[in-house]
Design an enzyme around this catalytic site. Structure first.
Site, PDB file in Angstrom:
ATOM      1  N   LYS A 126      -6.353  -7.939 -14.464  1.00 41.12           N
ATOM      2  CA  LYS A 126      -6.488  -7.278 -13.160  1.00 41.12           C
ATOM      3  C   LYS A 126      -6.598  -5.786 -13.418  1.00 41.12           C
ATOM      4  O   LYS A 126      -6.093  -5.281 -14.426  1.00 41.12           O
ATOM      5  CB  LYS A 126      -5.255  -7.567 -12.293  1.00 41.12           C
ATOM      6  N   ASP A 166     -11.578  -6.996  -5.229  1.00 44.58           N
ATOM      7  CA  ASP A 166     -10.274  -7.284  -4.623  1.00 44.58           C
ATOM      8  C   ASP A 166     -10.165  -6.298  -3.460  1.00 44.58           C
ATOM      9  O   ASP A 166     -11.210  -5.796  -2.987  1.00 44.58           O
ATOM     10  CB  ASP A 166      -9.133  -7.110  -5.650  1.00 44.58           C
TER      11      ASP A 166
HETATM   12  P1  NDP Z   1     -10.347  -6.414   1.630  1.00 45.19           P
HETATM   13  O1  NDP Z   1     -10.234  -5.041   1.123  1.00 45.19           O
HETATM   14  O2  NDP Z   1     -11.681  -6.965   1.960  1.00 45.19           O
HETATM   15  O3  NDP Z   1      -9.425  -6.606   2.937  1.00 45.19           O
HETATM   16  C1  NDP Z   1      -8.070  -6.347   2.874  1.00 45.19           C
HETATM   17  C2  NDP Z   1      -7.469  -6.581   4.241  1.00 45.19           C
HETATM   18  O4  NDP Z   1      -6.060  -6.513   4.139  1.00 45.19           O
HETATM   19  C3  NDP Z   1      -7.870  -5.522   5.246  1.00 45.19           C
HETATM   20  O5  NDP Z   1      -7.865  -6.063   6.526  1.00 45.19           O
HETATM   21  C4  NDP Z   1      -6.750  -4.495   5.087  1.00 45.19           C
HETATM   22  O6  NDP Z   1      -6.558  -3.648   6.202  1.00 45.19           O
HETATM   23  C5  NDP Z   1      -5.566  -5.394   4.898  1.00 45.19           C
HETATM   24  N1  NDP Z   1      -4.539  -4.681   4.127  1.00 45.19           N
HETATM   25  C6  NDP Z   1      -4.673  -4.109   2.919  1.00 45.19           C
HETATM   26  N2  NDP Z   1      -3.524  -3.514   2.547  1.00 45.19           N
HETATM   27  C7  NDP Z   1      -2.679  -3.716   3.570  1.00 45.19           C
HETATM   28  C8  NDP Z   1      -1.349  -3.337   3.785  1.00 45.19           C
HETATM   29  N3  NDP Z   1      -0.660  -2.638   2.874  1.00 45.19           N
HETATM   30  N4  NDP Z   1      -0.762  -3.720   4.948  1.00 45.19           N
HETATM   31  C9  NDP Z   1      -1.459  -4.437   5.884  1.00 45.19           C
HETATM   32  N5  NDP Z   1      -2.739  -4.812   5.718  1.00 45.19           N
HETATM   33  C10 NDP Z   1      -3.331  -4.457   4.594  1.00 45.19           C
HETATM   34  O7  NDP Z   1      -9.601  -7.339   0.553  1.00 45.19           O
HETATM   35  P2  NDP Z   1      -9.710  -8.892   0.311  1.00 45.19           P
HETATM   36  O8  NDP Z   1      -9.937  -9.591   1.596  1.00 45.19           O
HETATM   37  O9  NDP Z   1     -10.646  -9.108  -0.803  1.00 45.19           O
HETATM   38  O10 NDP Z   1      -8.257  -9.229  -0.248  1.00 45.19           O
HETATM   39  C11 NDP Z   1      -7.186  -9.639   0.617  1.00 45.19           C
HETATM   40  C12 NDP Z   1      -6.126 -10.348  -0.211  1.00 45.19           C
HETATM   41  O11 NDP Z   1      -6.706 -11.502  -0.851  1.00 45.19           O
HETATM   42  C13 NDP Z   1      -5.507  -9.522  -1.337  1.00 45.19           C
HETATM   43  O12 NDP Z   1      -4.159  -9.931  -1.499  1.00 45.19           O
HETATM   44  C14 NDP Z   1      -6.295  -9.972  -2.563  1.00 45.19           C
HETATM   45  O13 NDP Z   1      -5.589  -9.752  -3.765  1.00 45.19           O
HETATM   46  C15 NDP Z   1      -6.453 -11.447  -2.256  1.00 45.19           C
HETATM   47  N6  NDP Z   1      -7.529 -12.121  -2.950  1.00 45.19           N
HETATM   48  C16 NDP Z   1      -8.829 -11.683  -2.855  1.00 45.19           C
HETATM   49  C17 NDP Z   1      -9.832 -12.372  -3.512  1.00 45.19           C
HETATM   50  C18 NDP Z   1     -11.269 -12.018  -3.316  1.00 45.19           C
HETATM   51  O14 NDP Z   1     -12.115 -12.796  -3.769  1.00 45.19           O
HETATM   52  N7  NDP Z   1     -11.606 -10.932  -2.684  1.00 45.19           N
HETATM   53  C19 NDP Z   1      -9.538 -13.504  -4.394  1.00 45.19           C
HETATM   54  C20 NDP Z   1      -8.148 -13.952  -4.353  1.00 45.19           C
HETATM   55  C21 NDP Z   1      -7.203 -13.247  -3.675  1.00 45.19           C
HETATM   56  P3  NDP Z   1      -7.026  -2.112   6.135  1.00 45.19           P
HETATM   57  O15 NDP Z   1      -8.520  -2.168   6.336  1.00 45.19           O
HETATM   58  O16 NDP Z   1      -6.297  -1.452   7.223  1.00 45.19           O
HETATM   59  O17 NDP Z   1      -6.637  -1.591   4.778  1.00 45.19           O
END
Ligand code: NDP
Length: 448
Positions: A126, A166
């Site tokens: 990561k 991510d």
């Molecule tokens: P994105 O950046 O596309 O979206 C992240 C989302 O989570 C946004 O809505 C963001 O809101 C919110 N968020 C981020 N940080 C916080 C926080 N501290 N408190 C509240 N909301 C928060 O990321 P992904 O959708 O790709 O990833 C989301 C999760 O899924 C993560 O845990 C990631 O590790 C996991 N994941 C992702 C994969 C992938 O293929 N992308 C694969 C496996 C797991 P805001 O816009 O306000 O920051």
């Protein structure tokens, strides 16, 4: 057994005391894997878990870039190469101001087990940066990504380490990162996944984590003779994972009530349908706005500021935002409101306290390393297509994704099902199934 687990955790704490998220991820694994090690002579007495909690390599580097006002900015870049026993390091890059060693080590550690569960030959890693993409222009994002890759390129490669997206790293960032890698190495290889379709990407990769989470939840519900049809679903997040978890839930006939971001959540009692979801995708992916902007178009919906959506009554909860976004009290609220299934799209969104509440109540609860593995699995499929110089159709990739999620579900049942009451502890199942494959490879390769 408790003594062995505590001694182990104390040792890990001594070395990593200032890394709470990493210690949390290790504790959850140690509680289920150490008893298994003690019961199996081939693993016992070989410090195998102690070897697994130490990254093979942890790289930090300086990232300097120039913002739109001409100011020089300095960020910190990281890549944790956690374990390569079963394949090249594989895992996403996160750009978020909260990124530090603890966050990335927890994610890399989880990734080792998750990648093993997919049955594809991928080790775990990561990386990322404390860079905050919010409010930055496309030019600033490009300059940052180029600067970041101008160091990272030395440490990665299609047979060494293959990063992906991510939080904060989507299609736009992967494009800029790939462009700089290609320029520096003068070769066109599958060094990153999540690429655009015209330059080596795979169909279904953007959808894979969200779809996979719902496919996994579907498998869990099947064990109780249930499905998504007519169920009320509460989703957190509004990024990549959340968007496609919502899309698939709608396709399967569920009513999705919420989505969120770091400023709060929206609640639409009429349900978020395809048209509304398309608007959310526009807000988040094109306009790069806030989830509260939804109310400008859908005036009957509510925006609840600075809160997570777990107070909304539902049958199924899909946490898809970030780590530790669902605590013990949220877990109790979900249960009191009749929630029967929680499948994690995010990594470690439930605190240890929340996980214990779900386990005690014996509801269907899947940890992210099992239920969100569809993303990295499809990245694995992208790597295969790049090596073959060949593309599978959307239907072919989706079918493979479904099969992989079903196989992960079977593995969880194999190692996590109680003999006496048929309850499946998916945490135990995922941890042990993930562990066995990596541990066997490490033992075969000797002490390296
Ligand atoms: P994105 O950046 O596309 O979206 C992240 C989302 O989570 C946004 O809505 C963001 O809101 C919110 N968020 C981020 N940080 C916080 C926080 N501290 N408190 C509240 N909301 C928060 O990321 P992904 O959708 O790709 O990833 C989301 C999760 O899924 C993560 O845990 C990631 O590790 C996991 N994941 C992702 C994969 C992938 O293929 N992308 C694969 C496996 C797991 P805001 O816009 O306000 O920051």
């Amino acid at each position: 057994m408790k003594k062995i687990i505590n001694e182990f955790l104390n040792l890990v704490k001594e070395r990593n005391g200032d890394e709470p998220e990493f210690l949390q991820a290790v504790e959850e694994v140690a509680e289920t894997v150490l008893p298994y090690i003690v019961e199996h002579d081939i693993y016992y007495g070989k410090n195998i878990l102690l070897r697994m909690v130490e990254p093979e390599r942890a790289i930090t580097f300086r990232v300097c870039w120039v913002d739109d006002s001409g100011e020089i900015q300095v960020n910190r870049g990281y890549r944790i190469q956690m374990n390569s026993a079963i394949g090249p390091y594989k895992g996403g890059l996160r750009f978020h101001p909260t990124v530090n060693m603890s966050i990335l080590k927890f994610l890399a550690f989880e990734q080792v087990f998750k990648n093993s569960l997919t049955t594809l030959p991928m080790g775990g890693g990561k990386g990322g940066s404390d860079f905050d993409p919010k409010g930055k222009s496309d030019g600033e994002i490009m300059r940052f990504c180029h600067a970041f890759m101008s160091e990272l390129f030395r440490h990665i490669g299609p047979n060494t380490d293959v990063p992906a997206g991510d939080i904060g790293v989507g299609a736009r960032e992967i494009g800029f990162l790939f462009g700089m890698y290609k320029k520096l190495k003068n070769e066109f290889t599958g060094v990153l996944t999540g690429k655009g379709l015209s330059w080596g990407g795979s169909l279904i990769r953007p959808e894979a984590t969200g779809y996979g989470t719902v496919y996994f939840a579907q498998k869990m519900l099947e064990t109780k003779g249930q499905d998504f049809k007519g169920k009320q679903v509460v989703v957190s997040g509004s990024g990549n994972v959340a968007q496609f978890a919502v899309e698939k839930s709608i396709q399967l006939g569920a009513k999705v009530l919420t989505m969120s971001d770091s400023s709060g959540y929206i609640y639409d009692s009429e349900g978020i349908n395809n048209e509304k979801l398309a608007h959310i995708m526009y807000i988040k992916n094109v306009k790069r706005g806030r989830i509260s902007d939804y109310l400008e178009t859908y005036k009957k919906a509510k925006f609840v500021k600075d809160k997570t959506p777990w107070e909304v009554a539902c049958d199924i909860a899909l946490p898809c935002a970030t780590q530790n976004e669902l605590n013990e009290s949220d877990a109790k609220t979900l249960l009191n409101n009749g929630c029967l299934c929680v499948a994690e799209g995010a990594n470690m969104p439930s605190t240890l306290g929340a996980v214990r509440v779900f386990q005690k109540a014996k509801i269907l609860y899947a940890p992210g390393k099992a239920s969100n593995a569809g993303g990295v699995a499809t990245s694995g499929l992208e790597m295969t297509q790049n090596s073959l110089r060949f593309n599978w159709t959307r239907e072919e990739v989706d079918l493979k994704l479904k099969e992989i999620m079903s196989n992960i579900h079977d593995s969880c049942i194999k190692y996590g099902k109680n003999e006496d009451d048929d309850y499946v502890d998916y945490v135990k199942g995922a941890n042990i199934a993930g562990f066995v494959k990596v541990a066997d490879a490490m033992l075969a390769q000797g002490i390296v």
